[in-house]
Design a protein around this motif. Sequence first.
Motif, PDB file in Angstrom:
ATOM      1  N   LEU A   1      33.020  44.909  51.021  1.00 29.02           N
ATOM      2  CA  LEU A   1      33.685  43.706  50.528  1.00 29.02           C
ATOM      3  C   LEU A   1      33.326  43.601  49.054  1.00 29.02           C
ATOM      4  N   PHE A   2      34.327  43.502  48.176  1.00 28.34           N
ATOM      5  CA  PHE A   2      34.036  43.551  46.745  1.00 28.34           C
ATOM      6  C   PHE A   2      34.843  42.508  45.982  1.00 28.34           C
ATOM      7  N   ALA A   3      34.345  42.201  44.785  1.00 32.40           N
ATOM      8  CA  ALA A   3      35.053  41.369  43.812  1.00 32.40           C
ATOM      9  C   ALA A   3      35.171  42.167  42.524  1.00 32.40           C
ATOM     10  N   ARG A   4      36.292  41.991  41.827  1.00 32.05           N
ATOM     11  CA  ARG A   4      36.555  42.808  40.647  1.00 32.05           C
ATOM     12  C   ARG A   4      37.268  41.987  39.583  1.00 32.05           C
ATOM     13  N   VAL A   5      36.943  42.243  38.311  1.00 29.88           N
ATOM     14  CA  VAL A   5      37.658  41.648  37.182  1.00 29.88           C
ATOM     15  C   VAL A   5      38.177  42.776  36.304  1.00 29.88           C
ATOM     16  N   GLU A   6      39.312  42.533  35.635  1.00 23.86           N
ATOM     17  CA  GLU A   6      39.965  43.578  34.852  1.00 23.86           C
ATOM     18  C   GLU A   6      40.632  42.965  33.633  1.00 23.86           C
ATOM     19  N   ALA A   7      40.665  43.718  32.544  1.00 25.38           N
ATOM     20  CA  ALA A   7      41.353  43.278  31.328  1.00 25.38           C
ATOM     21  C   ALA A   7      42.120  44.450  30.738  1.00 25.38           C
ATOM     22  N   TRP A   8      43.372  44.195  30.344  1.00 22.73           N
ATOM     23  CA  TRP A   8      44.173  45.205  29.656  1.00 22.73           C
ATOM     24  C   TRP A   8      43.806  45.155  28.173  1.00 22.73           C
ATOM     25  N   VAL A   9      43.018  46.120  27.704  1.00 25.11           N
ATOM     26  CA  VAL A   9      42.585  46.133  26.306  1.00 25.11           C
ATOM     27  C   VAL A   9      43.649  46.734  25.398  1.00 25.11           C
ATOM     28  N   LEU A  10      44.493  47.578  25.950  1.00 25.74           N
ATOM     29  CA  LEU A  10      45.666  48.125  25.272  1.00 25.74           C
ATOM     30  C   LEU A  10      46.848  48.013  26.241  1.00 25.74           C
ATOM     31  N   PRO A  11      48.078  48.060  25.752  1.00 25.34           N
ATOM     32  CA  PRO A  11      49.206  47.948  26.686  1.00 25.34           C
ATOM     33  C   PRO A  11      49.207  49.014  27.774  1.00 25.34           C
ATOM     34  N   PHE A  12      48.539  50.140  27.534  1.00 27.45           N
ATOM     35  CA  PHE A  12      48.544  51.239  28.496  1.00 27.45           C
ATOM     36  C   PHE A  12      47.164  51.530  29.078  1.00 27.45           C
ATOM     37  N   LEU A  13      46.141  50.681  28.794  1.00 26.92           N
ATOM     38  CA  LEU A  13      44.773  50.975  29.229  1.00 26.92           C
ATOM     39  C   LEU A  13      44.050  49.698  29.628  1.00 26.92           C
ATOM     40  N   SER A  14      43.478  49.701  30.839  1.00 27.54           N
ATOM     41  CA  SER A  14      42.681  48.566  31.303  1.00 27.54           C
ATOM     42  C   SER A  14      41.252  49.000  31.572  1.00 27.54           C
ATOM     43  N   VAL A  15      40.341  48.025  31.481  1.00 24.35           N
ATOM     44  CA  VAL A  15      38.922  48.238  31.769  1.00 24.35           C
ATOM     45  C   VAL A  15      38.507  47.201  32.812  1.00 24.35           C
ATOM     46  N   GLY A  16      37.812  47.634  33.835  1.00 25.81           N
ATOM     47  CA  GLY A  16      37.406  46.717  34.894  1.00 25.81           C
ATOM     48  C   GLY A  16      35.964  46.918  35.313  1.00 25.81           C
ATOM     49  N   GLY A  17      35.418  45.900  35.955  1.00 25.74           N
ATOM     50  CA  GLY A  17      34.084  45.969  36.527  1.00 25.74           C
ATOM     51  C   GLY A  17      34.094  45.339  37.904  1.00 25.74           C
ATOM     52  N   TYR A  18      33.203  45.779  38.790  1.00 23.55           N
ATOM     53  CA  TYR A  18      33.219  45.285  40.160  1.00 23.55           C
ATOM     54  C   TYR A  18      31.823  45.280  40.748  1.00 23.55           C
ATOM     55  N   PHE A  19      31.657  44.481  41.789  1.00 26.08           N
ATOM     56  CA  PHE A  19      30.404  44.388  42.533  1.00 26.08           C
ATOM     57  C   PHE A  19      30.753  44.169  43.992  1.00 26.08           C
ATOM     58  N   GLY A  20      30.015  44.814  44.891  1.00 27.09           N
ATOM     59  CA  GLY A  20      30.355  44.666  46.296  1.00 27.09           C
ATOM     60  C   GLY A  20      29.179  44.853  47.237  1.00 27.09           C
ATOM     61  N   LYS A  21      29.433  44.531  48.480  1.00 25.86           N
ATOM     62  CA  LYS A  21      28.489  44.678  49.585  1.00 25.86           C
ATOM     63  C   LYS A  21      29.011  45.773  50.498  1.00 25.86           C
ATOM     64  N   VAL A  22      28.113  46.631  50.977  1.00 24.59           N
ATOM     65  CA  VAL A  22      28.516  47.717  51.866  1.00 24.59           C
ATOM     66  C   VAL A  22      27.675  47.668  53.134  1.00 24.59           C
ATOM     67  N   TRP A  23      28.315  47.913  54.274  1.00 26.19           N
ATOM     68  CA  TRP A  23      27.604  47.957  55.546  1.00 26.19           C
ATOM     69  C   TRP A  23      28.347  48.902  56.487  1.00 26.19           C
ATOM     70  N   GLY A  24      27.680  49.306  57.535  1.00 28.13           N
ATOM     71  CA  GLY A  24      28.294  50.230  58.488  1.00 28.13           C
ATOM     72  C   GLY A  24      27.236  50.999  59.232  1.00 28.13           C
ATOM     73  N   GLU A  25      27.555  52.240  59.595  1.00 31.14           N
ATOM     74  CA  GLU A  25      26.605  53.074  60.321  1.00 31.14           C
ATOM     75  C   GLU A  25      26.766  54.516  59.908  1.00 31.14           C
ATOM     76  N   GLN A  26      25.674  55.260  60.027  1.00 31.34           N
ATOM     77  CA  GLN A  26      25.656  56.672  59.650  1.00 31.34           C
ATOM     78  C   GLN A  26      25.127  57.483  60.830  1.00 31.34           C
ATOM     79  N   THR A  27      25.855  58.529  61.172  1.00 35.76           N
ATOM     80  CA  THR A  27      25.424  59.446  62.223  1.00 35.76           C
ATOM     81  C   THR A  27      24.944  60.738  61.574  1.00 35.76           C
ATOM     82  N   VAL A  28      23.706  61.138  61.892  1.00 33.55           N
ATOM     83  CA  VAL A  28      23.134  62.377  61.368  1.00 33.55           C
ATOM     84  C   VAL A  28      22.709  63.246  62.541  1.00 33.55           C
TER      85      VAL A  28
END
Length: 342
Positions: free
Chosen positions: A110-137
């Motif tokens: 589950l994540f949240a993200r913000v983004e800005a178009w710094v040029l008409p053809f290029l955007s920069v974004g940052g995000y933070f999230g929580k991860v959960w689940g299971e791993q089989t080894v």
Amino acid sequence: MTKKISLCAGLIIVLLFYGNAFSQVQDSTETRGEYPYVLPILGKKAYAKGYNLPLPFSASIGTIFNKQGIILEDFSMAFTQGNEEPDFDRLQPISDLIVFGPSEGRINTLFARVEAWVLPFLSVGGYFGKVWGEQTVTLTAPIEISSVTDIDGQYYGLNLVGVVPIGPVVLQADYSWAWTTNDRLDKPVLVNVAGARVIKRFVNKTNPERFWGVWAGAQSQKLDSETSGNIPLGEALGLDETALNDLDQRWETYTMSPEFTELPRFRQELIRRAYEEIIRPGLEGLAGTTVYYKFKKRLEFEWNMLIGGTYQFNRHWAARVEYGFLQSKQQLTFIATYNFGL
């Protein structure tokens, strides 16, 4: 022993981010005033030439389901009791005998993200999230063990998105850096993701701000190969005291099998040491033994195909879904976005 280490494989996943490129179309017949926003740079010139730019800022929330295989290699370990310092050299010859089978992660984020178009053809974004689940080894040697443990961690990162309108479609390329961490890892694990999509837009004839967008493309994910950390032995093996009795019986059966007795004597001794000094210590002090690990890892499949779609309700609100797939690798993403200007 590596369950909570590879939640980055999820992390994986985490990087299906792309900008609002679908609105960058030209409308030279429309008479408009001055461009009202601070971004993008050169936005006023593009606007004056008739381009309909998307709103320059956005905030998104989303969720990702990811399932994929991870290959573990060059494994080293050390055992400690209490505050002992780990000695990786002592068990290195034995560690070389440990063979891992398929490792599979099933990860949700589950994540949240913000983004800005710094040029008409290029955007920069940052995000933070929580991860959960299971791993089989799965451990295939010196004895077969399969364990499942929970994954619980966080990730954060940056991404760039570039777009180029080409006739009736938009070509989009993106690159992301994500760092995944939990309290079992010595340092965050880096995941690099690159993707490309060809996007086609279908505009509502009565409301140009409302449209469908569909795309197809491909994506590459690459893990930072070096991982190290520590975990309680009992948690790593996923065993309790009752299950350990069964493990001893399986070990006895294995040592009497032709597969073991036909091995050279030195090989038998190394395998015995691998069991007695790596697996068996947990029988006597399962709760108090900590295993320190170092290994290299890579994804079973670094590339996957992408298909997806978006629906823009108006200039502010949009919803997206994307599916990534290749053999055993699957990922499904849902994102809701609010666009705004400053």
